[in-house]
Design a protein around this motif. Structure first.
Motif, short mmCIF file in Angstrom:
data_model
loop_
_atom_site.label_atom_id
_atom_site.label_comp_id
_atom_site.label_asym_id
_atom_site.label_seq_id
_atom_site.Cartn_x
_atom_site.Cartn_y
_atom_site.Cartn_z
N UNK A 51 1.33 -8.43 8.18
CA UNK A 51 2.05 -9.65 8.58
C UNK A 51 2.93 -10.18 7.45
N UNK A 52 2.42 -10.12 6.23
CA UNK A 52 3.21 -10.58 5.09
C UNK A 52 4.38 -9.64 4.81
N UNK A 53 4.15 -8.34 4.99
CA UNK A 53 5.25 -7.39 4.83
C UNK A 53 6.35 -7.66 5.85
N UNK A 80 3.77 -9.10 -0.52
CA UNK A 80 2.45 -9.72 -0.73
C UNK A 80 1.67 -9.03 -1.83
N UNK A 81 0.95 -9.81 -2.60
CA UNK A 81 0.10 -9.27 -3.66
C UNK A 81 -1.21 -8.81 -3.03
N UNK A 82 -1.33 -7.53 -2.83
CA UNK A 82 -2.52 -7.00 -2.17
C UNK A 82 -3.49 -6.46 -3.22
N UNK A 83 -4.69 -7.05 -3.25
CA UNK A 83 -5.73 -6.56 -4.14
C UNK A 83 -6.67 -5.65 -3.38
N UNK A 105 3.71 3.52 -3.91
CA UNK A 105 2.73 4.61 -3.92
C UNK A 105 1.38 4.12 -4.44
N UNK A 106 1.42 3.28 -5.46
CA UNK A 106 0.18 2.72 -6.00
C UNK A 106 -0.51 1.83 -4.97
N UNK A 107 0.28 1.09 -4.20
CA UNK A 107 -0.31 0.23 -3.15
C UNK A 107 -0.99 1.07 -2.08
#
Length: 229
Positions: free
Chosen positions: A84-86, A64-67, A110-112
């Motif tokens: 849930x998306x993971x 998922x694209x997490x902002x 790591x950035x996430x």
């Protein structure tokens, strides 16, 4: 055509789905790519590096694209949706939970995590409490998907098998009742409830942290303070 790193990873993920992690060997991968196994070492120094890259692709590129948490957005809903998306992405690949458990996080993951920690500290979390929360969520997610995938490999999961399991638990009334009410340890209800429990715990830590800042007392658990030397 020159062998490319992305092509190797893409093929490895396809083989993972086809044969599983145990049978995913460099020899098999090289044969699928039409090269000799030593050619892979131009791109990956060893199999572990390849597995690390496969995990990074699943978790970050396909995940998922997490902002960052938006102003006024619920941090609980934000985190819950990401978890849930993971889970959905991990379940889209065979043995992905085992793969992830045995690899090292890449730069993307790591950035996430850094972004999640930054977002949580902005709403009042102590960075250590935030890290504990993220770690608990990650462990719960990995363990839950691991059991889901193990059940699929064993061919477990249909209603008749669940009924048989409940009958076996007849001598243990509390356990039997709990299983009937939650629909099994890998049910949707079990996942949702486990996720909610962790988020509620994080909310309690946030409230305790806010109380400390306001001088209304303290709440410690083991690990808050370094051990005395």
């Amino acid at each position: 055509m020159a062998l490319e790193r992305d092509k190797i990873v893409e093929t490895a993920l396809r083989l993972l789905d086809e044969v599983g992690l145990e049978k995913l060997t460099l020899r098999r991968l090289a044969a699928e790519l039409g090269v000799q196994a030593p050619a892979l070492y131009w791109h990956f120094k060893n199999k572990q590096e390849l597995l690390d890259e496969m995990t990074e692709v699943i978790a970050v590129q396909k995940g998922p694209r997490l902002g960052p948490l938006a102003e006024g957005e619920s941090w609980e809903a934000w985190l819950a949706e990401w978890v849930k998306e993971q889970r959905r992405v991990l379940n889209s690949h065979r043995d992905s939970a085992r793969l992830t458990a045995g690899t090292h996080p890449g730069e993307g993951m790591l950035a996430t995590v850094e972004m999640i920690l930054g977002s949580l500290t902005r709403v009042g979390f102590d960075v250590v409490d935030a890290m504990w929360g993220v770690t608990a969520l990650s462990s719960f997610l990995g363990g839950f998907v691991l059991e889901e995938q193990a059940d699929r490999e064993r061919g477990v999961g249909d209603w008749s098998q669940f009924q048989e399991a409940v009958e076996i638990l007849a001598p243990y009334p509390h356990l039997c009742e709990a299983m009937i009410r939650i629909g099994g340890p890998q049910s949707e209800g079990a996942f949702e409830h486990g996720l909610t429990l962790i988020l509620e715990g994080m909310r309690a830590r946030l409230a305790a942290s806010s109380g400390r800042q306001e001088g209304h007392g303290d709440l410690e658990v083991e690990g808050d303070r370094p051990a005395a030397g």
